[in-house]
Structure formats: structure tokens, C-alpha cells
Scaffold this motif. Structure first.
Motif, mmCIF file in Angstrom:
data_model
loop_
_atom_site.group_PDB
_atom_site.id
_atom_site.type_symbol
_atom_site.label_atom_id
_atom_site.label_comp_id
_atom_site.label_asym_id
_atom_site.label_seq_id
_atom_site.Cartn_x
_atom_site.Cartn_y
_atom_site.Cartn_z
ATOM 1 N N GLY A 43 0.772 -1.100 0.064
ATOM 2 C CA GLY A 43 -0.061 0.014 0.044
ATOM 3 C C GLY A 43 0.914 1.405 0.047
ATOM 4 N N GLU A 44 2.098 1.158 -0.354
ATOM 5 C CA GLU A 44 3.053 2.147 -0.418
ATOM 6 C C GLU A 44 3.155 2.965 -1.656
ATOM 7 O OE1 GLU A 44 6.838 0.823 0.920
ATOM 8 O OE2 GLU A 44 6.262 0.175 3.164
ATOM 9 N N VAL A 45 2.538 2.487 -2.653
ATOM 10 C CA VAL A 45 2.595 3.142 -3.963
ATOM 11 C C VAL A 45 1.425 2.515 -4.713
ATOM 12 C CG1 VAL A 45 5.040 3.222 -3.764
ATOM 13 C CG2 VAL A 45 4.359 1.263 -5.086
ATOM 14 N N ASP A 46 1.193 3.168 -5.747
ATOM 15 C CA ASP A 46 0.689 2.516 -6.823
ATOM 16 C C ASP A 46 1.419 2.769 -8.050
ATOM 17 O OD1 ASP A 46 -2.213 2.088 -6.195
ATOM 18 O OD2 ASP A 46 -2.427 4.225 -5.916
ATOM 19 N N TYR A 47 1.416 1.742 -9.029
ATOM 20 C CA TYR A 47 2.075 1.739 -10.282
ATOM 21 C C TYR A 47 1.259 1.235 -11.393
ATOM 22 C CZ TYR A 47 6.648 2.245 -12.283
ATOM 23 O OH TYR A 47 7.865 2.784 -12.783
ATOM 24 N N LEU A 48 0.874 2.202 -12.273
ATOM 25 C CA LEU A 48 0.218 2.230 -13.228
ATOM 26 C C LEU A 48 0.705 1.857 -14.673
ATOM 27 C CD1 LEU A 48 -1.708 5.416 -12.391
ATOM 28 C CD2 LEU A 48 -2.157 3.243 -11.700
ATOM 29 N N ALA A 49 -0.003 1.309 -15.569
ATOM 30 C CA ALA A 49 0.139 0.734 -16.936
ATOM 31 C C ALA A 49 -1.049 1.437 -17.996
ATOM 32 C CB ALA A 49 0.450 -0.618 -17.348
ATOM 33 N N VAL A 50 -0.587 2.440 -18.856
ATOM 34 C CA VAL A 50 -1.531 2.587 -19.779
ATOM 35 C C VAL A 50 -1.342 1.646 -20.916
ATOM 36 C CG1 VAL A 50 -2.303 4.533 -21.508
ATOM 37 C CG2 VAL A 50 -1.531 5.089 -18.949
ATOM 38 N N CYS A 51 -2.476 1.081 -21.414
ATOM 39 C CA CYS A 51 -2.451 0.114 -22.240
ATOM 40 C C CYS A 51 -3.143 0.393 -23.447
ATOM 41 C CB CYS A 51 -2.736 -1.299 -21.811
ATOM 42 S SG CYS A 51 -1.735 -1.719 -20.350
ATOM 43 N N ALA A 52 -2.713 0.103 -24.793
ATOM 44 C CA ALA A 52 -3.529 0.198 -25.953
ATOM 45 C C ALA A 52 -4.728 -0.837 -26.172
ATOM 46 C CB ALA A 52 -2.549 0.158 -27.122
ATOM 47 N N ARG A 53 -5.151 -1.353 -27.144
ATOM 48 C CA ARG A 53 -6.163 -2.362 -27.568
ATOM 49 C C ARG A 53 -5.550 -3.720 -27.196
ATOM 50 N NH1 ARG A 53 -8.126 0.940 -32.160
ATOM 51 N NH2 ARG A 53 -9.996 1.927 -31.463
ATOM 52 N N ALA A 54 -4.234 -4.014 -27.285
ATOM 53 C CA ALA A 54 -3.534 -5.492 -27.235
ATOM 54 C C ALA A 54 -3.474 -5.441 -25.699
ATOM 55 C CB ALA A 54 -2.480 -5.519 -27.798
ATOM 56 N N ASP A 55 -3.574 -4.740 -24.792
ATOM 57 C CA ASP A 55 -3.390 -4.769 -23.169
ATOM 58 C C ASP A 55 -1.937 -4.983 -22.936
ATOM 59 O OD1 ASP A 55 -4.404 -4.529 -20.744
ATOM 60 O OD2 ASP A 55 -4.035 -6.806 -20.567
ATOM 61 N N VAL A 56 -1.314 -4.095 -23.949
ATOM 62 C CA VAL A 56 0.414 -4.109 -23.714
ATOM 63 C C VAL A 56 0.719 -2.654 -23.333
ATOM 64 C CG1 VAL A 56 2.599 -4.158 -24.928
ATOM 65 C CG2 VAL A 56 0.682 -5.980 -25.587
ATOM 66 N N ILE A 58 1.937 0.818 -22.802
ATOM 67 C CA ILE A 58 2.790 1.947 -23.767
ATOM 68 C C ILE A 58 3.095 3.020 -22.888
ATOM 69 C CG2 ILE A 58 1.588 1.357 -25.770
ATOM 70 C CD1 ILE A 58 -0.395 3.558 -25.459
ATOM 71 N N ALA A 59 2.776 3.106 -21.752
ATOM 72 C CA ALA A 59 3.244 4.023 -20.751
ATOM 73 C C ALA A 59 3.206 3.335 -19.162
ATOM 74 C CB ALA A 59 2.276 5.363 -20.824
ATOM 75 N N LYS A 60 4.106 3.837 -18.729
ATOM 76 C CA LYS A 60 3.860 3.308 -17.011
ATOM 77 C C LYS A 60 4.578 4.726 -16.163
ATOM 78 C CE LYS A 60 8.824 2.541 -16.365
ATOM 79 N NZ LYS A 60 9.334 3.575 -15.466
ATOM 80 N N GLY A 61 4.025 4.418 -14.804
ATOM 81 C CA GLY A 61 4.515 5.326 -13.990
ATOM 82 C C GLY A 61 3.886 5.129 -12.650
#
Length: 162
Positions: A43-56, A58-61
Motif C-alpha cells: 500500500g506504499e505506492v501505486d504503479y500504473l500501466a497505460v495500455c492500448a487495445r492489445a493490453d500491452v 505503452i506508458a508506465k509510472g
């Protein structure tokens, strides 16, 4: 003119995504990201992925809730180089800000490396304002596998999320 529709989704980054994130940095960097995913479990961080249609991804942070009391600190933000200036970074930052709000916090901060004018312009457009400058440093893995220390100055930026 070509119009590109990405159909983006934002979700938690998972260990299985790391193999597809080579565009974001070296193997060492991705190992550090993997360590941060363990902090998410606590619970110390969130780590996100932005994905295109193929669920791969293309951005992270990430958003670190332990870096500074009462603040969500955005860090390790990256967009696939081929998709920069397409709105993906905006989606990532706005999703991170929503995670911060969901925790009941009302302030987001980040550091942007001096000379990264493109990123700084994005953050300013999204409402972040400079309030300080600080030195920062991290290890960078060279193509031959050796590590070198990258030292730089960062402008610290803040946004109220009221």
C-alpha cells in the motif's frame, strides 16, 4: 493527415508486463520497477500501466505515498518513444492524480529533469507549478552491462488536486 485512435485503458502494472516494457529503460531499471511492485502490495505506492487495445503497456509510472507526508509523488513516468506527444502522458498523469485523490490526498508532486522541456511543458499544461530545484542521481546501465551514476538537477513541481 493520419488519425490514430489508441483506445487506451489504465490499470495496475504487473510483473508480467515488465518484459514488454523494454522501451522504458534497461533491464536494471525494469528490475527496480519490479521491486516497486512489491511496495504496491504493502500500500506504499501505486504503479500504473497505460495500455492500448492489445493490453500491452505503452506508458508506465508510479505514485509514491511515502516520499512526502500527505502528498502523492509521481515518479518513473515514461511513455513509449513512438507515442510521445499523442496524449498518452496526459492519460497517465490524470490517472495517477485520480489514485492520489482516491487516497484522500489533495496534492501531487513530481520532479522533472532540467533540459526535459517536453515533459515540463506537459506538466505545466496539466497545472503543475515549479517550487524548488534539487539535485538527483540514479544508476544507469550501459549497453555493456556496466553501471554509471547519472547526476542531474530537477525542478520540483506541485499541483493542488482540490
Amino acid at each position: 493527415m493520419i488519425t490514430l485512435t489508441l483506445g487506451l485503458t489504465v490499470r495496475d502494472l504487473v510483473h508480467a508486463d515488465l518484459a514488454a516494457c523494454g522501451w522504458a529503460g534497461s533491464a536494471r531499471h525494469l528490475a527496480v520497477v519490479g521491486e516497486q511492485l512489491e511496495r504496491r502490495r504493502l500500500g506504499e505506492v501505486d504503479y500504473l500501466a497505460v495500455c492500448a487495445r492489445a493490453d500491452v503497456p505503452i506508458a508506465k509510472g508510479g505514485v509514491d505515498y511515502r516520499a512526502k507526508d500527505g502528498v502523492g509523488t509521481l515518479w518513473q513516468l515514461a511513455v513509449h518513444p513512438a507515442l510521445q506527444s499523442c496524449g498518452v502522458g496526459t492519460v497517465l498523469v490524470e490517472a495517477a492524480e485520480q489514485r492520489i485523490r482516491d487516497r484522500g490526498l489533495r496534492q501531487a508532486e513530481l520532479g522533472v529533469e532540467d533540459g526535459n522541456d517536453r515533459a515540463r511543458a506537459l506538466y505545466e499544461r496539466l497545472g503543475y507549478r515549479a517550487y524548488d530545484r534539487r539535485p538527483d542521481a540514479w544508476d544507469v546501465q550501459a549497453p555493456d552491462g556496466t553501471l554509471r551514476r547519472h547526476e542531474t538537477m530537477c525542478t520540483m513541481m506541485r499541483k493542488d488536486l482540490a
